[in-house]
Structure formats: structure tokens, C-alpha cells
Scaffold this active site. Structure first.
Site, PDB file in Angstrom:
ATOM      1  N   ASN A   9       1.234   0.382   0.607  1.00 53.95           N
ATOM      2  CA  ASN A   9       0.407   1.341   0.734  1.00 53.95           C
ATOM      3  C   ASN A   9      -0.227   1.670   1.849  1.00 53.95           C
ATOM      4  O   ASN A   9      -0.841   1.360   2.525  1.00 53.95           O
ATOM      5  CB  ASN A   9      -1.168   0.989  -0.099  1.00 53.95           C
ATOM      6  CG  ASN A   9      -2.307   1.941  -0.148  1.00 53.95           C
ATOM      7  OD1 ASN A   9      -1.962   3.199   0.094  1.00 53.95           O
ATOM      8  ND2 ASN A   9      -3.555   1.484  -0.744  1.00 53.95           N
ATOM      9  N   TRP A  10       0.289   3.018   2.145  1.00 53.15           N
ATOM     10  CA  TRP A  10       0.256   3.728   3.532  1.00 53.15           C
ATOM     11  C   TRP A  10      -1.236   4.314   3.784  1.00 53.15           C
ATOM     12  O   TRP A  10      -1.539   4.574   5.015  1.00 53.15           O
ATOM     13  CB  TRP A  10       1.203   4.871   3.637  1.00 53.15           C
ATOM     14  CG  TRP A  10       2.755   4.203   4.072  1.00 53.15           C
ATOM     15  CD1 TRP A  10       3.143   3.000   3.820  1.00 53.15           C
ATOM     16  CD2 TRP A  10       3.866   5.041   4.344  1.00 53.15           C
ATOM     17  NE1 TRP A  10       4.789   3.089   4.199  1.00 53.15           N
ATOM     18  CE2 TRP A  10       4.927   4.151   4.316  1.00 53.15           C
ATOM     19  CE3 TRP A  10       3.857   6.345   4.799  1.00 53.15           C
ATOM     20  CZ2 TRP A  10       6.369   4.635   4.704  1.00 53.15           C
ATOM     21  CZ3 TRP A  10       5.147   6.862   4.895  1.00 53.15           C
ATOM     22  CH2 TRP A  10       6.238   6.083   4.633  1.00 53.15           C
ATOM     23  N   LYS A  11      -1.925   4.357   2.778  1.00 50.91           N
ATOM     24  CA  LYS A  11      -3.221   4.974   2.857  1.00 50.91           C
ATOM     25  C   LYS A  11      -3.372   6.278   3.688  1.00 50.91           C
ATOM     26  O   LYS A  11      -2.179   7.085   3.549  1.00 50.91           O
ATOM     27  CB  LYS A  11      -4.197   3.937   3.500  1.00 50.91           C
ATOM     28  CG  LYS A  11      -4.235   2.475   2.715  1.00 50.91           C
ATOM     29  CD  LYS A  11      -5.274   1.409   3.129  1.00 50.91           C
ATOM     30  CE  LYS A  11      -5.225   0.314   2.292  1.00 50.91           C
ATOM     31  NZ  LYS A  11      -6.216  -0.727   2.594  1.00 50.91           N
ATOM     32  N   HIS A  96      -7.810   2.075  -6.737  1.00 53.04           N
ATOM     33  CA  HIS A  96      -7.824   1.249  -5.625  1.00 53.04           C
ATOM     34  C   HIS A  96      -9.202   1.226  -5.104  1.00 53.04           C
ATOM     35  O   HIS A  96     -10.128   2.002  -5.259  1.00 53.04           O
ATOM     36  CB  HIS A  96      -7.088   1.920  -4.457  1.00 53.04           C
ATOM     37  CG  HIS A  96      -6.863   1.117  -3.217  1.00 53.04           C
ATOM     38  ND1 HIS A  96      -7.957   1.212  -2.484  1.00 53.04           N
ATOM     39  CD2 HIS A  96      -6.057   0.456  -2.664  1.00 53.04           C
ATOM     40  CE1 HIS A  96      -7.714   0.247  -1.391  1.00 53.04           C
ATOM     41  NE2 HIS A  96      -6.315  -0.131  -1.567  1.00 53.04           N
ATOM     42  N   GLU A  98     -10.661   1.576  -2.577  1.00 55.90           N
ATOM     43  CA  GLU A  98     -11.496   2.610  -1.708  1.00 55.90           C
ATOM     44  C   GLU A  98     -11.547   4.036  -2.400  1.00 55.90           C
ATOM     45  O   GLU A  98     -12.473   4.898  -2.014  1.00 55.90           O
ATOM     46  CB  GLU A  98     -10.276   3.025  -0.643  1.00 55.90           C
ATOM     47  CG  GLU A  98     -10.377   1.692   0.465  1.00 55.90           C
ATOM     48  CD  GLU A  98      -8.899   1.496   1.127  1.00 55.90           C
ATOM     49  OE1 GLU A  98      -8.228   2.380   1.162  1.00 55.90           O
ATOM     50  OE2 GLU A  98      -8.688   0.457   1.708  1.00 55.90           O
ATOM     51  N   GLU A 167      -6.987  -7.013  -5.734  1.00 60.24           N
ATOM     52  CA  GLU A 167      -7.260  -7.043  -4.434  1.00 60.24           C
ATOM     53  C   GLU A 167      -8.617  -7.042  -4.128  1.00 60.24           C
ATOM     54  O   GLU A 167      -9.651  -6.215  -4.204  1.00 60.24           O
ATOM     55  CB  GLU A 167      -6.921  -5.430  -3.800  1.00 60.24           C
ATOM     56  CG  GLU A 167      -5.721  -4.936  -3.954  1.00 60.24           C
ATOM     57  CD  GLU A 167      -5.280  -3.938  -3.017  1.00 60.24           C
ATOM     58  OE1 GLU A 167      -3.894  -4.107  -2.336  1.00 60.24           O
ATOM     59  OE2 GLU A 167      -5.875  -2.880  -3.196  1.00 60.24           O
ATOM     60  N   GLY A 173      -8.097  -4.857   4.746  1.00 58.22           N
ATOM     61  CA  GLY A 173      -8.366  -4.311   6.009  1.00 58.22           C
ATOM     62  C   GLY A 173      -9.105  -5.382   6.944  1.00 58.22           C
ATOM     63  O   GLY A 173      -9.553  -4.947   8.118  1.00 58.22           O
ATOM     64  N   SER A 211      -5.024  -7.903   3.227  1.00 61.41           N
ATOM     65  CA  SER A 211      -4.521  -8.602   4.340  1.00 61.41           C
ATOM     66  C   SER A 211      -3.295  -9.641   4.360  1.00 61.41           C
ATOM     67  O   SER A 211      -3.187 -10.677   4.798  1.00 61.41           O
ATOM     68  CB  SER A 211      -5.703  -9.495   5.015  1.00 61.41           C
ATOM     69  OG  SER A 211      -6.848  -8.375   5.445  1.00 61.41           O
ATOM     70  N   GLY A 232      -0.992  -3.429   2.776  1.00 57.35           N
ATOM     71  CA  GLY A 232      -1.782  -1.815   3.569  1.00 57.35           C
ATOM     72  C   GLY A 232      -1.134  -2.077   5.099  1.00 57.35           C
ATOM     73  O   GLY A 232      -0.330  -1.449   5.364  1.00 57.35           O
ATOM     74  N   GLY A 233      -2.010  -2.394   6.016  1.00 56.87           N
ATOM     75  CA  GLY A 233      -1.783  -2.293   7.469  1.00 56.87           C
ATOM     76  C   GLY A 233      -0.267  -2.919   7.880  1.00 56.87           C
ATOM     77  O   GLY A 233       0.405  -2.110   8.490  1.00 56.87           O
TER      78      GLY A 233
HETATM   79  P1  13P Z   1      -4.576  -4.374   3.967  1.00 59.08           P
HETATM   80  O1  13P Z   1      -2.973  -5.143   3.706  1.00 59.08           O
HETATM   81  O2  13P Z   1      -4.466  -3.397   5.124  1.00 59.08           O
HETATM   82  O3  13P Z   1      -5.655  -5.273   3.819  1.00 59.08           O
HETATM   83  O4  13P Z   1      -4.817  -3.380   2.841  1.00 59.08           O
HETATM   84  C1  13P Z   1      -4.746  -3.906   1.208  1.00 59.08           C
HETATM   85  C2  13P Z   1      -4.678  -2.865   0.599  1.00 59.08           C
HETATM   86  O5  13P Z   1      -5.624  -2.318   0.286  1.00 59.08           O
HETATM   87  C3  13P Z   1      -3.449  -2.340  -0.042  1.00 59.08           C
HETATM   88  O6  13P Z   1      -3.762  -1.407  -1.034  1.00 59.08           O
END
Ligand code: 13P
Length: 249
Positions: A9-11, A96, A98, A167, A173, A211, A232-233
Site C-alpha cells: 500500500n503505497w499510500k 483502510h 486512514e 491492521e 506506521g 509495521s 506500507g512503508g
Molecule cells: P506500515 O507498514 O507503514 O505500518 O503501514 C501499514 C498499512 O497501513 C498498510 O495498509
């Protein structure tokens, strides 16, 4: 055993140049070491055309990060399932944390989005997860079950076609990962809930996200009900993402 799915997930990250470099590095890594799991990248909407072209020879599936609950019409700023479909999108994240947190998305809205994605022949990746306050209040199970129940009740037997991502909000994050045991415990609860709703629940991939990185992926993915990761990251760094994919084999 369910085939694992590793989805990035590149966000709200990327640029035309950075995306191209990242995808070329990922495709080269995958070509050198054929992945035995499903791999996808969920990218910002403006880059779908670029990614569709970059992934035209396969290697990874294309995903979107959100979609409108409406089919089309006067909804400024929204993107419909049929638009995603035209760009070769196979997966779409829905709910998600967010989106739930910053855009007020409710369980009912998330369920409708999942329904739209399924009806268009794509796979919704339904995200659920508790906040730190909810975990500390002992409400983790209740919260994730409520979030998933809305999707189950709106989608009936089609629920066997979804992907679920657990999640925990406190792990996203933050560098704080749920321990493999903590994650497995919640995944088992979600699996049981899916089994009660569908005879085909065993083939539903339940991903862990929060994470997940090159160092902890292996122990998380070794859990019986963890069928992949939503990253994510670490999905923005080719070497890390490839290491996670290798850990899923
Ligand atoms: P991180 O891997 O950066 O914690 O993000 C997880 C996430 O929200 C994937 O959708």
C-alpha cells in the site's frame, strides 16, 4: 493451504520517476526469483495508467487504495469501480483505517464499497483493526468483528471472494508490530467469523498489516491464519518488499 498474498500500500507516496524505478527493481527481483505467492501494489489513483503500462507483462497485480460507493454521476472528486476496472485494477482496498479516521468512513459505507468492488469482478481488500484505546479497553475482538460483520451481511455468500486485512491501528506506521501471537489470535477470530458465514472461508486470504518489514515478516507469515501482508512503508523500498515476498514462499 491458502496461497499467500503480499500487497504493498503505497499510500500518498510516489512520483512518475520514483514509481518507475521502484517497479522496475521489483520486476527484476521477481524475475530472478519467481514468486510463489500473489503480489500486488495498491497505488495512488493518478498513477494507475502508469502502473497498468509498467505491469502489462504481469509479475504483479494492480490495486487501488479506495473507490466510490456510488456507481457514477455528480460526485466530484470520486472514482468509480468501472473507472478502476478500465485501468486493469484487480484489488481495491476498502475501509483502510486512514480512510475511517480522516474521512469518516463508517462500517456501512465500507460494506457498500466492498459490494461495488465485488460486483465489478474485482477483489476488495477489507481492512479492519482496533485503535490502541480499544485494545487497552479489551475491545479488540468486538471491534474487528463488528467491522467485518457489516461486510459479511452486505455481501452474503460472495464474502468468500474478499481478502481481509487485519491492521491494528496502533501498529500502522509506528514501528510497533503486533507480535505473531497477538496477530494470530485476532486472525483466528476473523477466520471463525468467516467460517460461520461461508463454506469457503478457508480460501479467504487474511493479511496482517502494521509495521510489517523485512525483519519481522517471516515470523508473522509463519502463523497458521496469517495468509499474507499489507505493507506500507516497507513496500516503498524494493529490497525490503522483495525480502517480505521471499518470506511468504
Ligand atoms: P506500515 O507498514 O507503514 O505500518 O503501514 C501499514 C498499512 O497501513 C498498510 O495498509
Amino acid at each position: 493451504m491458502t496461497k499467500k498474498l503480499i500487497a504493498g500500500n503505497w499510500k500518498m507516496n510516489g512520483s512518475l520517476a520514483a514509481n518507475e524505478a521502484l517497479v522496475q527493481a521489483l520486476l527484476a527481483g521477481l524475475a530472478a526469483n519467481a514468486a510463489l505467492c500473489d503480489v500486488a501494489v495498491c497505488v495512488p489513483t493518478p498513477y494507475l495508467a502508469q502502473l497498468q503500462a509498467l505491469l502489462s507483462n504481469g509479475g504483479m497485480a494492480l490495486g487501488a487504495q479506495d473507490v466510490s460507493a456510488f456507481e457514477g454521476g455528480a460526485y466530484t472528486g470520486e472514482v468509480s469501480v468501472s473507472m478502476l476496472k478500465e485501468f486493469g485494477v484487480r484489488y481495491c482496498l476498502v475501509g483502510h483505517s486512514e480512510r475511517r479516521l480522516y474521512h469518516g468512513e463508517t462500517d456501512a459505507l465500507v460494506a457498500t464499497k466492498a459490494q461495488r468492488v465485488l460486483a465489478a469482478g474485482m477483489t476488495p481488500i477489507v481492512c479492519v483493526g482496533e485503535t490502541l484505546a480499544e485494545r487497552e479497553a479489551g475491545r479488540t475482538e468486538e471491534v474487528v468483528k463488528r467491522q467485518l460483520a457489516a461486510v459479511i451481511s452486505a455481501n452474503g455468500h460472495c464474502v468468500s471472494e474478499i481478502v481481509v486485512a487485519y491492521e491494528p491501528v496502533w501498529a500502522i506506521g509506528t514501528g510497533k508490530t503486533a507480535s505473531p501471537e497477538q496477530a494470530q489470535q485476532v486472525h483466528a477470530v476473523l477466520r471463525a467469523q468467516l467460517q460461520a458465514a461461508s463454506a469457503h472461508a478457508d480460501r479467504i486470504q487474511i493479511l496482517y498489516g502494521g509495521s510489517m518489514n523485512a525483519a519481522n515478516a517471516h515470523s508473522l507469515l509463519a502463523q497458521p491464519d496469517i495468509d499474507g501482508g499489507l505493507i506500507g512503508g516497507a513496500a516503498l523500498k524494493a529490497a525490503d518488499f522483495l525480502t517480505i515476498i521471499a518470506a511468504a514462499q
